[in-house]
Design a protein around this motif. Structure first.
Motif, PDB file in Angstrom:
ATOM      1  N   GLU A  76       0.855  -1.183   0.000  1.00  0.00           N
ATOM      2  CA  GLU A  76       0.000   0.000   0.000  1.00  0.00           C
ATOM      3  C   GLU A  76       0.892   1.233   0.000  1.00  0.00           C
ATOM      4  O   GLU A  76       1.787   1.362   0.840  1.00  0.00           O
ATOM      5  N   THR A  77       0.663   2.117  -0.945  1.00  0.00           N
ATOM      6  CA  THR A  77       1.490   3.314  -1.097  1.00  0.00           C
ATOM      7  C   THR A  77       0.666   4.558  -0.812  1.00  0.00           C
ATOM      8  O   THR A  77      -0.457   4.675  -1.285  1.00  0.00           O
ATOM      9  N   LYS A  78       1.236   5.463  -0.027  1.00  0.00           N
ATOM     10  CA  LYS A  78       0.558   6.722   0.273  1.00  0.00           C
ATOM     11  C   LYS A  78       1.519   7.882   0.061  1.00  0.00           C
ATOM     12  O   LYS A  78       2.672   7.830   0.501  1.00  0.00           O
ATOM     13  N   LYS A  79       1.042   8.896  -0.629  1.00  0.00           N
ATOM     14  CA  LYS A  79       1.845  10.108  -0.818  1.00  0.00           C
ATOM     15  C   LYS A  79       1.626  11.023   0.378  1.00  0.00           C
ATOM     16  O   LYS A  79       0.489  11.325   0.742  1.00  0.00           O
ATOM     17  N   ILE A  80       2.720  11.487   0.994  1.00  0.00           N
ATOM     18  CA  ILE A  80       2.572  12.395   2.132  1.00  0.00           C
ATOM     19  C   ILE A  80       3.086  13.792   1.822  1.00  0.00           C
ATOM     20  O   ILE A  80       2.800  14.736   2.553  1.00  0.00           O
ATOM     21  N   ALA A  81       3.831  13.930   0.737  1.00  0.00           N
ATOM     22  CA  ALA A  81       4.289  15.237   0.265  1.00  0.00           C
ATOM     23  C   ALA A  81       4.870  15.014  -1.127  1.00  0.00           C
ATOM     24  O   ALA A  81       4.863  13.891  -1.639  1.00  0.00           O
ATOM     25  N   ASP A  82       5.360  16.070  -1.750  1.00  0.00           N
ATOM     26  CA  ASP A  82       5.914  15.949  -3.089  1.00  0.00           C
ATOM     27  C   ASP A  82       7.093  14.989  -3.098  1.00  0.00           C
ATOM     28  O   ASP A  82       8.111  15.240  -2.455  1.00  0.00           O
ATOM     29  N   LYS A  83       6.925  13.842  -3.779  1.00  0.00           N
ATOM     30  CA  LYS A  83       7.942  12.803  -3.920  1.00  0.00           C
ATOM     31  C   LYS A  83       8.391  12.228  -2.582  1.00  0.00           C
ATOM     32  O   LYS A  83       9.509  11.740  -2.430  1.00  0.00           O
ATOM     33  N   TYR A 114       6.906   9.372   0.069  1.00  0.00           N
ATOM     34  CA  TYR A 114       5.880   8.338   0.123  1.00  0.00           C
ATOM     35  C   TYR A 114       6.088   7.416   1.317  1.00  0.00           C
ATOM     36  O   TYR A 114       7.196   7.236   1.809  1.00  0.00           O
ATOM     37  N   THR A 115       4.969   6.824   1.730  1.00  0.00           N
ATOM     38  CA  THR A 115       5.005   5.743   2.702  1.00  0.00           C
ATOM     39  C   THR A 115       4.627   4.452   1.990  1.00  0.00           C
ATOM     40  O   THR A 115       3.618   4.401   1.285  1.00  0.00           O
ATOM     41  N   LEU A 116       5.446   3.427   2.170  1.00  0.00           N
ATOM     42  CA  LEU A 116       5.133   2.091   1.657  1.00  0.00           C
ATOM     43  C   LEU A 116       4.814   1.189   2.842  1.00  0.00           C
ATOM     44  O   LEU A 116       5.597   1.085   3.778  1.00  0.00           O
ATOM     45  N   GLU A 117       3.675   0.540   2.780  1.00  0.00           N
ATOM     46  CA  GLU A 117       3.293  -0.413   3.823  1.00  0.00           C
ATOM     47  C   GLU A 117       3.187  -1.793   3.173  1.00  0.00           C
ATOM     48  O   GLU A 117       2.330  -2.030   2.328  1.00  0.00           O
ATOM     49  N   LEU A 118       4.089  -2.689   3.558  1.00  0.00           N
ATOM     50  CA  LEU A 118       4.093  -4.042   3.007  1.00  0.00           C
ATOM     51  C   LEU A 118       3.531  -5.014   4.033  1.00  0.00           C
ATOM     52  O   LEU A 118       3.876  -4.946   5.219  1.00  0.00           O
ATOM     53  N   GLN A 119       2.685  -5.912   3.567  1.00  0.00           N
ATOM     54  CA  GLN A 119       2.108  -6.921   4.452  1.00  0.00           C
ATOM     55  C   GLN A 119       2.248  -8.280   3.802  1.00  0.00           C
ATOM     56  O   GLN A 119       1.798  -8.498   2.678  1.00  0.00           O
ATOM     57  N   ALA A 120       2.885  -9.192   4.525  1.00  0.00           N
ATOM     58  CA  ALA A 120       3.111 -10.542   3.997  1.00  0.00           C
ATOM     59  C   ALA A 120       2.298 -11.542   4.808  1.00  0.00           C
ATOM     60  O   ALA A 120       2.431 -11.599   6.036  1.00  0.00           O
ATOM     61  N   TYR A 121       1.476 -12.309   4.119  1.00  0.00           N
ATOM     62  CA  TYR A 121       0.711 -13.369   4.771  1.00  0.00           C
ATOM     63  C   TYR A 121       1.121 -14.690   4.147  1.00  0.00           C
ATOM     64  O   TYR A 121       1.112 -14.853   2.931  1.00  0.00           O
ATOM     65  N   GLN A 122       1.496 -15.634   4.999  1.00  0.00           N
ATOM     66  CA  GLN A 122       1.845 -16.952   4.478  1.00  0.00           C
ATOM     67  C   GLN A 122       1.257 -18.041   5.362  1.00  0.00           C
ATOM     68  O   GLN A 122       1.152 -17.906   6.579  1.00  0.00           O
ATOM     69  N   ILE A 123       0.840 -19.106   4.697  1.00  0.00           N
ATOM     70  CA  ILE A 123       0.335 -20.271   5.407  1.00  0.00           C
ATOM     71  C   ILE A 123       0.875 -21.511   4.702  1.00  0.00           C
ATOM     72  O   ILE A 123       0.825 -21.619   3.481  1.00  0.00           O
ATOM     73  N   ASN A 124       1.425 -22.411   5.517  1.00  0.00           N
ATOM     74  CA  ASN A 124       2.051 -23.609   4.960  1.00  0.00           C
ATOM     75  C   ASN A 124       1.342 -24.884   5.382  1.00  0.00           C
ATOM     76  O   ASN A 124       1.953 -25.947   5.462  1.00  0.00           O
ATOM     77  N   GLY A 125       0.044 -24.732   5.694  1.00  0.00           N
ATOM     78  CA  GLY A 125      -0.710 -25.948   5.987  1.00  0.00           C
ATOM     79  C   GLY A 125      -1.123 -26.104   7.431  1.00  0.00           C
ATOM     80  O   GLY A 125      -1.871 -27.011   7.759  1.00  0.00           O
ATOM     81  N   GLY A 126      -0.634 -25.259   8.336  1.00  0.00           N
ATOM     82  CA  GLY A 126      -1.042 -25.343   9.728  1.00  0.00           C
ATOM     83  C   GLY A 126      -2.437 -24.788   9.919  1.00  0.00           C
ATOM     84  O   GLY A 126      -3.118 -24.403   8.967  1.00  0.00           O
ATOM     85  N   ALA A 127      -2.865 -24.722  11.170  1.00  0.00           N
ATOM     86  CA  ALA A 127      -4.206 -24.221  11.464  1.00  0.00           C
ATOM     87  C   ALA A 127      -4.328 -22.735  11.151  1.00  0.00           C
ATOM     88  O   ALA A 127      -5.384 -22.259  10.747  1.00  0.00           O
ATOM     89  N   ASN A 128      -3.229 -22.022  11.361  1.00  0.00           N
ATOM     90  CA  ASN A 128      -3.262 -20.572  11.147  1.00  0.00           C
ATOM     91  C   ASN A 128      -2.062 -20.123  10.321  1.00  0.00           C
ATOM     92  O   ASN A 128      -0.969 -20.691  10.416  1.00  0.00           O
ATOM     93  N   GLY A 129      -2.286 -19.083   9.541  1.00  0.00           N
ATOM     94  CA  GLY A 129      -1.175 -18.460   8.835  1.00  0.00           C
ATOM     95  C   GLY A 129      -0.521 -17.434   9.737  1.00  0.00           C
ATOM     96  O   GLY A 129      -0.892 -17.259  10.904  1.00  0.00           O
TER      97      GLY A 129
END
Length: 481
Positions: free
Chosen positions: A119-126, A128-143
């Motif tokens: 998710e990218t947000k502009k806060i002023a001229d050039k 930016y804030t980048l918000e990265l979110q990683a979700y992974q699940i490998n077969g367990g009950a919860n990711g």
């Protein structure tokens, strides 16, 4: 005529091929440079809505897993490198988990997943804030969800660090930490899952904090299981910009043009005009009260600490003090605190006649009203000394008598640690706590007291709010619970 032998023919063919190839190159060159060429020159334009930033998406699907990764990038290596590093780390962890759970996945006919969103947000001229979110699940009950943020300044071609945005002196760091802790505990959805020792560990290393900023909030990110039980999930703590503005680097604050949004201003004005909000009957409230001020040095310190904790209090002022420091008295009212009357000269009212008591109350009230534009509606007798005459005078002025149920003894000990201990040993829901805004030791300990009270779930309100909650309308005396 002599016949040309085979080697000669080979040489001739090669010569002809070379001539043809050379001619084609020349023709191509001419066509390229010709203004009448059918293929016009195309200028590459950055079409991103975030100039200087672009994004690419990688997707993959197999019988064992699915993968989708959105990866922002710029033309600057030192910006791309840490972003790529974090994303690649998530991929490696996913692959490692995949290898360990391969048999189980095949057996249960379940596919693993890795999804990285940006998710990218502009806060002023050039900037930016980048918000990265990683979700992974490998077969367990919860990711598991992990988060990472980057603040990019393409004017300087760099990723901004915490020290580029905030004034990171010792006091500011502590205040920001307290703002985060307060927000965590005020969020009813996650507060019961929070582990205070894990929060302390996470906050003890400011340089490791994951954060972002925009014109409305500063957000701090915590991975799933980082500071709370898994049921809380990944946690975002949003601090309104108006609360954190005092700690911003001045140059950076100017760059992003930090202002309190107009909507919030309107809300604040409406709240001020409507008076204090009604309290929840099931809430956990106490009233902090400060006597004998205003003081030119101590009162401003107390006001600042209350502001940082968004706590409200009641100040019982002496007319003789307000007369000397009217601007400080006005600051108390402007900050949204309640102002009560502590008489003109701090005399024992039980030693005075009723007319003199009325004079003490009225003279002080007039001075307070002149300085603050507010007429005090509560009275605290000096020394807590009251009798029938004092009650009659209070009734005449329409000001209920307010005593206290917890005495901090700050007037006696003048010791910060002793004051905190006295308050925390005796406080309970509905308490009215006696403090004084004339002792430096009280200002010294107030932050610790507020932190301890908030951890126990208390909310600091004015005396009038407590009286309204209890539906108390008589003159009193009122002691609190």
């Amino acid at each position: 005529m002599r016949r040309i032998k085979l080697p000669g023919w080979i040489a001739i063919v090669l010569l002809l091929v070379g001539i043809i190839f050379g001619v084609n190159k020349v023709v191509a060159k001419v066509l390229e440079e010709s203004p009448e060429s059918d293929e016009p020159k195309v200028k590459v334009v950055d079409s991103s809505v975030y100039p200087g930033l672009n994004i690419k998406t990688e997707t993959k699907e197999t019988d064992l897993y699915t993968l989708s990764v959105s990866q922002p990038y710029s033309g600057i290596k030192q910006i791309n490198k840490p972003i790529d590093k974090w994303i690649n780390k998530q991929k490696r962890e996913f692959t490692s988990g995949l290898n360990k759970s391969k048999e189980m996945l095949e057996k249960n006919d379940f596919r693993a997943h890795l999804n990285i969103q940006a998710e990218t947000k502009k806060i002023a001229d050039k900037i930016y804030t980048l918000e990265l979110q990683a979700y992974q699940i490998n077969g367990g009950a919860n990711g598991i969800t992990k988060m990472k943020s980057f603040v990019i300044d393409l004017n300087q071609n760099k990723l901004l660090k915490l020290e580029d945005v905030f004034q990171l002196n010792e006091e500011s760091v502590k205040d920001i930490q307290q703002l985060i802790i307060k927000e965590l505990h005020s969020n009813q959805k996650i507060s019961s899952y929070i582990f205070d020792d894990m929060v302390k560990k996470a906050l003890d290393n400011p340089e490791e904090l994951k954060w972002s900023i925009n014109s409305k909030n500063v957000t701090f990110y915590f991975d799933e299981y980082e500071i709370a039980a898994g049921a809380a999930g990944a946690i975002k703590v949003e601090i309104p910009i108006k609360k954190i503005k005092p700690y911003l680097d001045e140059k950076f604050a100017k760059k992003i043009d930090v202002k309190v949004p107009e909507e919030e201003k309107i809300k604040e004005e409406e709240q001020h005009s409507k008076g204090p909000e009604k309290l929840d009957p099931d809430g956990k409230y106490i009233a902090l009260t400060f006597d004998d001020g205003p003081h030119p040095k101590v009162t401003p310190r107390i006001l600042e600490t209350l502001r940082r904790y968004d706590a409200k209090a009641t100040f019982f002022m002496l007319g003789s003090q307000v007369e000397y420091y009217p601007s400080i008295a006005n600051r108390v009212g402007e900050a949204g605190h309640e102002i009560g009357n502590h008489t003109m000269n701090h005399q024992d009212l039980t030693a005075l006649g009723i007319n003199k008591i009325k004079e003490e109350i009225q003279e002080s009230s007039s001075i307070i009203e002149k300085a603050t534009g507010r007429t005090p509606t509560l009275l605290r007798p000096p020394y807590g000394a009251s009798n029938e005459n004092a009650e009659q005078a209070a009734n005449h002025s329409g000001t209920p008598i307010i005593m206290w149920s917890v005495d901090s003894l700050d007037w006696k000990s003048r010791n910060a640690a002793a004051v905190k201990e006295e308050v925390m040993l005796n406080v309970s829901p509905g308490s009215i706590v006696l403090l004084h805004d004339i002792h430096p030791s009280t200002a010294d300990v107030l932050r610790q007291v507020l932190t301890a009270l908030e951890k126990q779930g208390y909310q600091m309100v004015t005396v009038s709010q407590l009286l309204e909650l209890w539906d108390e309308k008589d003159i009193g005396p009122h002691y609190g619970e």
